[in-house]
Design a protein around this motif. Structure first.
Motif, mmCIF file in Angstrom:
data_model
loop_
_atom_site.group_PDB
_atom_site.id
_atom_site.type_symbol
_atom_site.label_atom_id
_atom_site.label_comp_id
_atom_site.label_asym_id
_atom_site.label_seq_id
_atom_site.Cartn_x
_atom_site.Cartn_y
_atom_site.Cartn_z
ATOM 1 N N SER A 1 21.502 -12.472 -6.879
ATOM 2 C CA SER A 1 21.154 -11.389 -5.960
ATOM 3 C C SER A 1 21.943 -10.133 -6.324
ATOM 4 N N ASP B 1 20.797 2.162 1.589
ATOM 5 C CA ASP B 1 20.478 2.395 3.002
ATOM 6 C C ASP B 1 20.898 3.789 3.440
ATOM 7 N N ASN C 1 15.502 -0.842 -7.321
ATOM 8 C CA ASN C 1 15.619 -1.933 -6.357
ATOM 9 C C ASN C 1 14.364 -2.814 -6.376
ATOM 10 N N ASP D 1 25.582 -10.664 -7.547
ATOM 11 C CA ASP D 1 26.082 -12.008 -7.281
ATOM 12 C C ASP D 1 25.475 -12.917 -8.346
ATOM 13 N N LYS E 1 24.862 -0.240 -3.170
ATOM 14 C CA LYS E 1 25.799 0.101 -2.103
ATOM 15 C C LYS E 1 25.307 1.241 -1.220
ATOM 16 N N VAL F 1 26.120 -0.648 -7.799
ATOM 17 C CA VAL F 1 25.411 -1.905 -7.530
ATOM 18 C C VAL F 1 26.368 -3.088 -7.684
ATOM 19 N N GLU F 2 26.216 -4.061 -6.795
ATOM 20 C CA GLU F 2 27.001 -5.286 -6.850
ATOM 21 C C GLU F 2 26.065 -6.455 -7.142
ATOM 22 N N THR G 1 14.313 -6.652 -7.625
ATOM 23 C CA THR G 1 13.896 -7.641 -6.629
ATOM 24 C C THR G 1 12.778 -8.528 -7.165
ATOM 25 N N ASN H 1 23.014 -5.843 -4.709
ATOM 26 C CA ASN H 1 23.030 -4.919 -3.575
ATOM 27 C C ASN H 1 23.390 -3.525 -4.054
#
Length: 294
Positions: free
Chosen positions: A267, A274, A248, A31, A271, A28-29, A252, A269
């Motif tokens: 935020s 998807d 997730n 921000d 990786k 996970v990244e 969120t 993401n």
């Protein structure tokens, strides 16, 4: 986490805990606000370890985060207060009023139990692998009746190692000692059967693939990567995406509340989300095969 009757090698256990935790963090990244980036590692340790952090605004530190202790509950048994205890700041905040929580699971628990579970198993298998390697080094063992016989056995072995096709020993060694042999060879039958390193390494690879599935890194079973049918691929994708889909959703929803309350833009993401959730993820599995090849 470990039953008292089962003792893990503490060094191996610590190694695997660290390795798997870093593997988990790599999925996970985030921000984060500029003043949080210096403490990114601490943020990840709190979030993955405790399961949540408290976000608040203070005069001295501005918009900040800290690990906290939850206290009280409302009509729906949700926590109402967050107690922050830091040498620089000790304060009780009201959740939803002057603080908000960033959480990764819906039960206010961390996810390092996954790390501890697999680290324990991998530490045990590391010990079994090392033991198997040592046991495979079983040397030739001779029992000699006297010093002269012992020296003769050593000389015979040296001559064989030199490549001499014929080795002769002094027959006087066996004269005058009756029916007793001057030396005796101890043979360990089935030495090859005790060499389990390849099997153990395969099982360790399977454990690592299971761990990757738990944390959302798409993988493929090496024995079936060329024979997977569509239904099997779909099932594998579901196994991989189950936990991170929940993580997730929790992140969120909680970040939405934090961003609205403090006008931030935090935020994240995942990786591989998807890839894990779609059949196209089969393409990314090719990138994950190398660590598991023999």
């Amino acid at each position: 986490h470990i039953p008292s009757a089962v003792k893990n090698d503490s060094v191996a256990y610590a190694f695997w805990c660290r390795a798997l935790f870093q593997r988990l963090c790599s999925t996970v990244e985030f921000d984060l606000p500029e003043n949080w980036k210096r403490a990114k590692d601490f943020f990840e340790a709190c979030l993955f370890g405790r399961g949540f952090v408290c976000v608040f605004n203070s005069k001295e530190f501005g918009i900040s985060f800290q690990p906290c202790t939850l206290y009280g509950y409302d009509f729906y048994y949700q926590p109402t207060q967050a107690i922050v205890s830091n040498p620089k700041l000790s304060q009780t905040f009201t959740i939803g009023k002057d603080c908000s929580l960033i959480k990764i699971t819906n039960d206010f628990s961390g996810v390092v139990d996954i790390v501890a579970y697999y680290a324990s198993a991998l530490a045990q298998m590391s010990g079994a692998r090392d033991m198997s390697i040592i046991n495979s080094k079983f040397a030739y063992v001779f029992g000699a009746k006297n010093k002269a016989a012992a020296q003769a056995v050593k000389q015979i072995f040296d001559n064989i190692n030199k490549g001499e096709p014929l080795v002769v020993y002094d027959k006087k060694l066996i004269e005058g000692i009756g029916d007793e042999e001057p030396f005796e060879f101890i043979d360990r039958n089935g030495l090859k059967n005790s060499y389990l390193v390849s099997d153990i390494l395969n099982d360790m690879g399977s454990l690592l693939r299971d761990f990757d599935n738990e944390i959302g890194i798409p993988t493929m079973p090496p024995e079936k990567r060329e024979r997977m049918i569509t239904d099997e691929v779909t099932s594998r994708n579901a196994d991989t995406s189950a936990r991170i889909t929940l993580w997730n959703e929790c992140l969120t929803n909680s970040l939405k509340e934090v961003n609205q309350m403090f006008n931030t833009d935090i935020s994240f993401n995942f990786k591989y989300l998807d890839a894990a959730a779609s059949e196209e993820g089969e393409q990314s599995w090719e990138l994950r095969e190398l660590p598991y090849q023999e």
